[in-house]
Scaffold this motif. Structure first.
Motif, PDB file in Angstrom:
ATOM      1  N   THR A 294       7.812  40.708   7.876  1.00 45.71           N
ATOM      2  CA  THR A 294       6.502  40.100   8.110  1.00 45.71           C
ATOM      3  C   THR A 294       6.216  39.163   6.941  1.00 45.71           C
ATOM      4  N   TYR A 295       5.239  38.292   7.122  1.00 47.28           N
ATOM      5  CA  TYR A 295       4.862  37.404   6.026  1.00 47.28           C
ATOM      6  C   TYR A 295       3.350  37.326   5.937  1.00 47.28           C
ATOM      7  N   THR A 296       2.895  36.988   4.748  1.00 45.12           N
ATOM      8  CA  THR A 296       1.478  36.699   4.529  1.00 45.12           C
ATOM      9  C   THR A 296       1.389  35.389   3.776  1.00 45.12           C
ATOM     10  N   ARG A 297       0.317  34.685   4.027  1.00 43.04           N
ATOM     11  CA  ARG A 297       0.038  33.426   3.334  1.00 43.04           C
ATOM     12  C   ARG A 297      -1.251  33.641   2.544  1.00 43.04           C
ATOM     13  N   THR A 298      -1.172  33.428   1.240  1.00 43.09           N
ATOM     14  CA  THR A 298      -2.340  33.602   0.384  1.00 43.09           C
ATOM     15  C   THR A 298      -2.647  32.265  -0.297  1.00 43.09           C
ATOM     16  N   PRO A 299      -3.645  31.542   0.228  1.00 40.55           N
ATOM     17  CA  PRO A 299      -3.972  30.244  -0.382  1.00 40.55           C
ATOM     18  C   PRO A 299      -4.792  30.413  -1.650  1.00 40.55           C
ATOM     19  N   GLY A 300      -4.523  29.539  -2.597  1.00 43.07           N
ATOM     20  CA  GLY A 300      -5.305  29.460  -3.819  1.00 43.07           C
ATOM     21  C   GLY A 300      -5.934  28.077  -3.895  1.00 43.07           C
ATOM     22  N   PRO A 301      -6.622  27.766  -4.979  1.00 39.08           N
ATOM     23  CA  PRO A 301      -7.285  26.459  -5.076  1.00 39.08           C
ATOM     24  C   PRO A 301      -6.303  25.275  -5.090  1.00 39.08           C
ATOM     25  N   ARG A 302      -5.115  25.459  -5.685  1.00 41.79           N
ATOM     26  CA  ARG A 302      -4.131  24.373  -5.757  1.00 41.79           C
ATOM     27  C   ARG A 302      -2.749  24.798  -5.303  1.00 41.79           C
ATOM     28  N   ASP A 303      -2.647  26.017  -4.849  1.00 40.95           N
ATOM     29  CA  ASP A 303      -1.328  26.522  -4.481  1.00 40.95           C
ATOM     30  C   ASP A 303      -1.448  27.465  -3.305  1.00 40.95           C
ATOM     31  N   VAL A 304      -0.304  27.875  -2.816  1.00 41.25           N
ATOM     32  CA  VAL A 304      -0.239  28.870  -1.749  1.00 41.25           C
ATOM     33  C   VAL A 304       0.957  29.770  -2.040  1.00 41.25           C
ATOM     34  N   VAL A 305       0.750  31.068  -1.852  1.00 43.88           N
ATOM     35  CA  VAL A 305       1.827  32.031  -2.032  1.00 43.88           C
ATOM     36  C   VAL A 305       2.170  32.583  -0.653  1.00 43.88           C
TER      37      VAL A 305
ATOM     38  N   SER B 202       0.868  -1.183   0.000  1.00 42.93           N
ATOM     39  CA  SER B 202       0.000   0.000   0.000  1.00 42.93           C
ATOM     40  C   SER B 202       0.901   1.228   0.000  1.00 42.93           C
ATOM     41  N   VAL B 203       0.629   2.135  -0.917  1.00 43.07           N
ATOM     42  CA  VAL B 203       1.425   3.344  -1.037  1.00 43.07           C
ATOM     43  C   VAL B 203       0.523   4.548  -0.797  1.00 43.07           C
ATOM     44  N   SER B 204       1.011   5.475  -0.002  1.00 46.01           N
ATOM     45  CA  SER B 204       0.281   6.717   0.266  1.00 46.01           C
ATOM     46  C   SER B 204       1.149   7.877  -0.184  1.00 46.01           C
ATOM     47  N   VAL B 205       0.618   8.687  -1.087  1.00 44.14           N
ATOM     48  CA  VAL B 205       1.343   9.867  -1.546  1.00 44.14           C
ATOM     49  C   VAL B 205       0.452  11.090  -1.358  1.00 44.14           C
ATOM     50  N   THR B 206       1.055  12.150  -0.871  1.00 50.53           N
ATOM     51  CA  THR B 206       0.362  13.421  -0.704  1.00 50.53           C
ATOM     52  C   THR B 206       1.241  14.485  -1.317  1.00 50.53           C
ATOM     53  N   ARG B 207       0.724  15.123  -2.334  1.00 51.24           N
ATOM     54  CA  ARG B 207       1.516  16.143  -3.013  1.00 51.24           C
ATOM     55  C   ARG B 207       1.482  17.461  -2.250  1.00 51.24           C
ATOM     56  N   GLY B 208       0.354  17.817  -1.675  1.00 50.05           N
ATOM     57  CA  GLY B 208       0.214  19.106  -1.005  1.00 50.05           C
ATOM     58  C   GLY B 208       0.133  20.222  -2.030  1.00 50.05           C
ATOM     59  N   PRO B 209      -0.019  21.444  -1.576  1.00 51.03           N
ATOM     60  CA  PRO B 209      -0.128  22.564  -2.520  1.00 51.03           C
ATOM     61  C   PRO B 209       1.227  22.957  -3.092  1.00 51.03           C
ATOM     62  N   ARG B 210       1.199  23.517  -4.283  1.00 46.10           N
ATOM     63  CA  ARG B 210       2.419  24.108  -4.849  1.00 46.10           C
ATOM     64  C   ARG B 210       2.666  25.398  -4.083  1.00 46.10           C
ATOM     65  N   VAL B 211       3.885  25.591  -3.636  1.00 42.20           N
ATOM     66  CA  VAL B 211       4.219  26.740  -2.796  1.00 42.20           C
ATOM     67  C   VAL B 211       5.110  27.698  -3.578  1.00 42.20           C
ATOM     68  N   THR B 212       4.710  28.954  -3.573  1.00 44.06           N
ATOM     69  CA  THR B 212       5.547  30.003  -4.128  1.00 44.06           C
ATOM     70  C   THR B 212       5.959  30.889  -2.975  1.00 44.06           C
ATOM     71  N   VAL B 213       7.252  31.082  -2.823  1.00 41.60           N
ATOM     72  CA  VAL B 213       7.767  31.974  -1.789  1.00 41.60           C
ATOM     73  C   VAL B 213       8.255  33.227  -2.504  1.00 41.60           C
ATOM     74  N   ALA B 214       7.678  34.366  -2.109  1.00 42.29           N
ATOM     75  CA  ALA B 214       8.032  35.638  -2.733  1.00 42.29           C
ATOM     76  C   ALA B 214       8.577  36.585  -1.668  1.00 42.29           C
ATOM     77  N   PHE B 215       9.364  37.539  -2.128  1.00 39.34           N
ATOM     78  CA  PHE B 215       9.929  38.547  -1.238  1.00 39.34           C
ATOM     79  C   PHE B 215       9.624  39.921  -1.810  1.00 39.34           C
TER      80      PHE B 215
END
Length: 186
Positions: free
Chosen positions: A116-127, A54-67
């Protein structure tokens, strides 16, 4: 994921190390594509007629880190914001990263640095956006010594360990004052 891997397919004996390598390659590939929270694990049952994997894979959201704001080098970003290395975007890591940026810049004379940082979630990603504000750069100027009776001004300056034009940091000043007190008070 596993179809093209000879180590993991129907009819091949179960090899835990081979399965782990395949899953680690997948995880590494996903993290290289900015899916920093990708995880893969497996379990195996051994009924009388073979093994059931049995294999379990979780991709999670695509993450973009911006400055935004003042710039940091790529090396500084990777070291101070270790999202890729830690494979995590949890709040504690983000708070620690913002604080690490401030400490790093303050240690280079930007005593009013803010991050400071902000997290902005999208439908398949997070910035995740870090806003970096260095503030003014402070440096030590000439140290004038007055009122010293048991030491010369040159000796006092030597104990302070600060030099003209060197980045001002609270730590450097505090360490120099502590050395001076120790020498003066004996």
């Amino acid at each position: 994921l596993l179809d093209d891997r000879p180590a993991v397919r129907t009819g091949v004996p179960y090899d835990k190390a081979a399965v782990d390598r395949v899953l680690q390659r997948w995880t590494d590939r996903m993290r290289g594509r900015n899916y920093y929270e990708a995880r893969a694990s497996h379990g195996v049952l051994f009924p009388p007629d073979g093994a059931v994997l049995s294999v379990s894979v979780t991709r999670g959201p695509r993450v973009t880190v911006a400055f935004t704001g003042d710039s940091l080098t790529e090396d500084e970003r990777e070291r101070l914001v270790p999202i890729r290395a830690e494979a995590s975007t949890d709040e504690d890591l983000l708070e620690d990263s913002a604080r690490a940026i401030e400490v790093y810049l303050r240690g280079r004379g930007y005593r009013q640095a803010r991050s400071t940082y902000t997290r902005t979630p999208g439908p398949r990603d997070v910035v995740i956006t870090f806003d970096v504000q260095r503030g003014p750069h402070f440096v030590f100027g000439t140290v004038d010594v007055t009122g010293a009776t048991s030491m010369t001004p040159a000796e006092v300056r030597e104990f302070l360990l600060v030099k003209d034009g060197e980045a001002f940091t609270e730590n450097a000043l505090g360490a120099g004052v502590a050395r001076l007190r120790s020498a003066y008070l004996g």
